[in-house]
Write a protein that holds these residues in place. Sequence first.
Motif, PDB file in Angstrom:
ATOM      1  N   PRO A   2       0.795  -1.223   0.000  1.00 23.08           N
ATOM      2  CA  PRO A   2       0.000   0.000   0.000  1.00 23.08           C
ATOM      3  C   PRO A   2       0.832   1.281   0.000  1.00 23.08           C
ATOM      4  O   PRO A   2       0.372   2.322  -0.444  1.00 23.08           O
ATOM      5  CB  PRO A   2      -0.832  -0.113   1.276  1.00 23.08           C
ATOM      6  N   ARG A   3       2.066   1.214   0.525  1.00 22.67           N
ATOM      7  CA  ARG A   3       2.912   2.411   0.587  1.00 22.67           C
ATOM      8  C   ARG A   3       4.338   2.076   0.170  1.00 22.67           C
ATOM      9  O   ARG A   3       4.798   0.952   0.346  1.00 22.67           O
ATOM     10  CB  ARG A   3       2.907   3.013   1.998  1.00 22.67           C
ATOM     11  N   TRP A   4       5.024   3.072  -0.338  1.00 27.13           N
ATOM     12  CA  TRP A   4       6.411   2.890  -0.747  1.00 27.13           C
ATOM     13  C   TRP A   4       7.116   4.236  -0.704  1.00 27.13           C
ATOM     14  O   TRP A   4       6.501   5.292  -0.570  1.00 27.13           O
ATOM     15  CB  TRP A   4       6.482   2.285  -2.147  1.00 27.13           C
ATOM     16  N   TYR A   5       8.447   4.185  -0.802  1.00 26.46           N
ATOM     17  CA  TYR A   5       9.256   5.405  -0.824  1.00 26.46           C
ATOM     18  C   TYR A   5       9.611   5.750  -2.266  1.00 26.46           C
ATOM     19  O   TYR A   5       9.950   4.869  -3.057  1.00 26.46           O
ATOM     20  CB  TYR A   5      10.552   5.214  -0.035  1.00 26.46           C
ATOM     21  N   GLU A   6       9.559   7.033  -2.563  1.00 30.47           N
ATOM     22  CA  GLU A   6       9.917   7.503  -3.901  1.00 30.47           C
ATOM     23  C   GLU A   6      10.896   8.661  -3.758  1.00 30.47           C
ATOM     24  O   GLU A   6      10.644   9.623  -3.033  1.00 30.47           O
ATOM     25  CB  GLU A   6       8.654   7.955  -4.635  1.00 30.47           C
ATOM     26  N   ARG A   7      12.040   8.542  -4.448  1.00 27.51           N
ATOM     27  CA  ARG A   7      13.044   9.600  -4.348  1.00 27.51           C
ATOM     28  C   ARG A   7      12.549  10.865  -5.044  1.00 27.51           C
ATOM     29  O   ARG A   7      12.052  10.829  -6.160  1.00 27.51           O
ATOM     30  CB  ARG A   7      14.364   9.143  -4.952  1.00 27.51           C
ATOM     31  N   ASP A   8      12.721  11.998  -4.361  1.00 25.47           N
ATOM     32  CA  ASP A   8      12.300  13.288  -4.891  1.00 25.47           C
ATOM     33  C   ASP A   8      13.453  14.274  -4.715  1.00 25.47           C
ATOM     34  O   ASP A   8      13.735  14.730  -3.602  1.00 25.47           O
ATOM     35  CB  ASP A   8      11.051  13.784  -4.151  1.00 25.47           C
ATOM     36  N   GLN A   9      14.136  14.586  -5.815  1.00 29.02           N
ATOM     37  CA  GLN A   9      15.292  15.469  -5.744  1.00 29.02           C
ATOM     38  C   GLN A   9      14.900  16.864  -5.255  1.00 29.02           C
ATOM     39  O   GLN A   9      15.706  17.558  -4.628  1.00 29.02           O
ATOM     40  CB  GLN A   9      15.954  15.573  -7.123  1.00 29.02           C
ATOM     41  N   ALA A  10      13.684  17.272  -5.529  1.00 32.26           N
ATOM     42  CA  ALA A  10      13.254  18.621  -5.155  1.00 32.26           C
ATOM     43  C   ALA A  10      13.249  18.820  -3.641  1.00 32.26           C
ATOM     44  O   ALA A  10      13.499  19.933  -3.147  1.00 32.26           O
ATOM     45  CB  ALA A  10      11.866  18.907  -5.726  1.00 32.26           C
ATOM     46  N   VAL A  11      12.966  17.755  -2.904  1.00 32.35           N
ATOM     47  CA  VAL A  11      12.921  17.868  -1.436  1.00 32.35           C
ATOM     48  C   VAL A  11      14.149  17.257  -0.780  1.00 32.35           C
ATOM     49  O   VAL A  11      14.282  17.279   0.445  1.00 32.35           O
ATOM     50  CB  VAL A  11      11.641  17.214  -0.880  1.00 32.35           C
ATOM     51  N   GLY A  12      15.034  16.691  -1.604  1.00 29.63           N
ATOM     52  CA  GLY A  12      16.293  16.177  -1.072  1.00 29.63           C
ATOM     53  C   GLY A  12      16.176  14.905  -0.270  1.00 29.63           C
ATOM     54  O   GLY A  12      16.901  14.704   0.711  1.00 29.63           O
ATOM     55  N   GLY A  13      15.261  14.021  -0.640  1.00 31.46           N
ATOM     56  CA  GLY A  13      15.129  12.769   0.094  1.00 31.46           C
ATOM     57  C   GLY A  13      14.077  11.868  -0.521  1.00 31.46           C
ATOM     58  O   GLY A  13      13.661  12.047  -1.670  1.00 31.46           O
ATOM     59  N   ARG A  14      13.638  10.895   0.253  1.00 32.67           N
ATOM     60  CA  ARG A  14      12.604   9.968  -0.192  1.00 32.67           C
ATOM     61  C   ARG A  14      11.271  10.362   0.439  1.00 32.67           C
ATOM     62  O   ARG A  14      11.187  10.607   1.635  1.00 32.67           O
ATOM     63  CB  ARG A  14      12.954   8.530   0.215  1.00 32.67           C
ATOM     64  N   VAL A  15      10.246  10.376  -0.384  1.00 29.22           N
ATOM     65  CA  VAL A  15       8.911  10.757   0.074  1.00 29.22           C
ATOM     66  C   VAL A  15       8.048   9.505   0.174  1.00 29.22           C
ATOM     67  O   VAL A  15       8.083   8.636  -0.701  1.00 29.22           O
ATOM     68  CB  VAL A  15       8.264  11.755  -0.899  1.00 29.22           C
ATOM     69  N   VAL A  16       7.279   9.396   1.240  1.00 28.58           N
ATOM     70  CA  VAL A  16       6.375   8.266   1.425  1.00 28.58           C
ATOM     71  C   VAL A  16       5.134   8.464   0.557  1.00 28.58           C
ATOM     72  O   VAL A  16       4.437   9.480   0.670  1.00 28.58           O
ATOM     73  CB  VAL A  16       5.949   8.126   2.904  1.00 28.58           C
TER      74      VAL A  16
END
Length: 345
Positions: A2-16
Amino acid sequence: MPRWYERDQAVGGRVVRDGAADPDAWLAAAYSDTTLVTRVGALHADHAEPGNVVTSGMSTSSSTEPGLVVGMYRHAVLTDGCRTLVTTGTGYGTALACHRLGYDLVTSVDVDPYLVEAATDRLASIGHHPETAVCDLTQGPLPGEYDRIVSTVSVPTIPAAWLKALRPGGRLVTTITGTGLILYADKTADGGGSGRTSFEPASFMGARHRDDYEETVPAAVWDEAESGDGKESVSRHFLVFVPEAWSIRSMLQLSSTAISGTRTAATPSGWHILTAHGSVPTPPHPGSPPPSTKAAHAAYGTPWRTSSTASAGWANSPCMAPASPSRPTARPPSPAGTGRPLCSH
């Protein structure tokens, strides 16, 4: 999942990411041929707040790229009647094995109790009821005896527990930690194994024995490497980024005490890569090397030297064939060279 982490360069980390909140993105992720990280450090995405940003920590569990799971099973030569042990993770690979073999022939194990519990429930919801167990795959004992063992976590050497649990003529498939080498080997009559590495590269997370990986390089070492006085050199030759150069990375890993510690840092003049690779003659702290000679002196008080790569050792695993890698074939050889898979019943 149901949930996973996705890398987001704009925020400098992984977003749930929360699938229920965005069904279209959930469906697209589920059917993409890519690996989806589901756990960072000790925090599983299922237990994190949607939208939460994680800026540090290593990936500790994932849903493996579907094509790679199929490739591993292809190397295993799964056929009717083969009792098979697989690793759990999200349960996706287990579901594929159940679909191919029937769930009564599949055992799925993981060191993480939550992963086993969650995967068991999700598999049951689609009609699969394989045997599941919490166990350290690298230490054993394993829950039974098997015709196939397929591990989507990497190991530095083949655990003795695998050879003990593998039936005569059975096959194991895994990857060697820190390399791009897929190893497939068949159990021999003397209780050992014989096999080879695949032409196609692949890499999996290393086996862990607790909630998170042990810290091999203190954070202070990375900070020193990024902020301390460093040595800058300019060359007309191309720079090889070892972690992404599969062949070189694998060769160095097999022939060196340790390979690389890498981190990128943003500066006013652009992105700088802080990296070092080589071996320490007598490392007081085993693990990943610091990213600079200065940091090595500060942390360990011992100099680093460049490793010789004149010859790569292939002796890290008792199941690894010493011969040079062969050309790729349309289909991996059948276990024990019989022309057809051997399964004990």
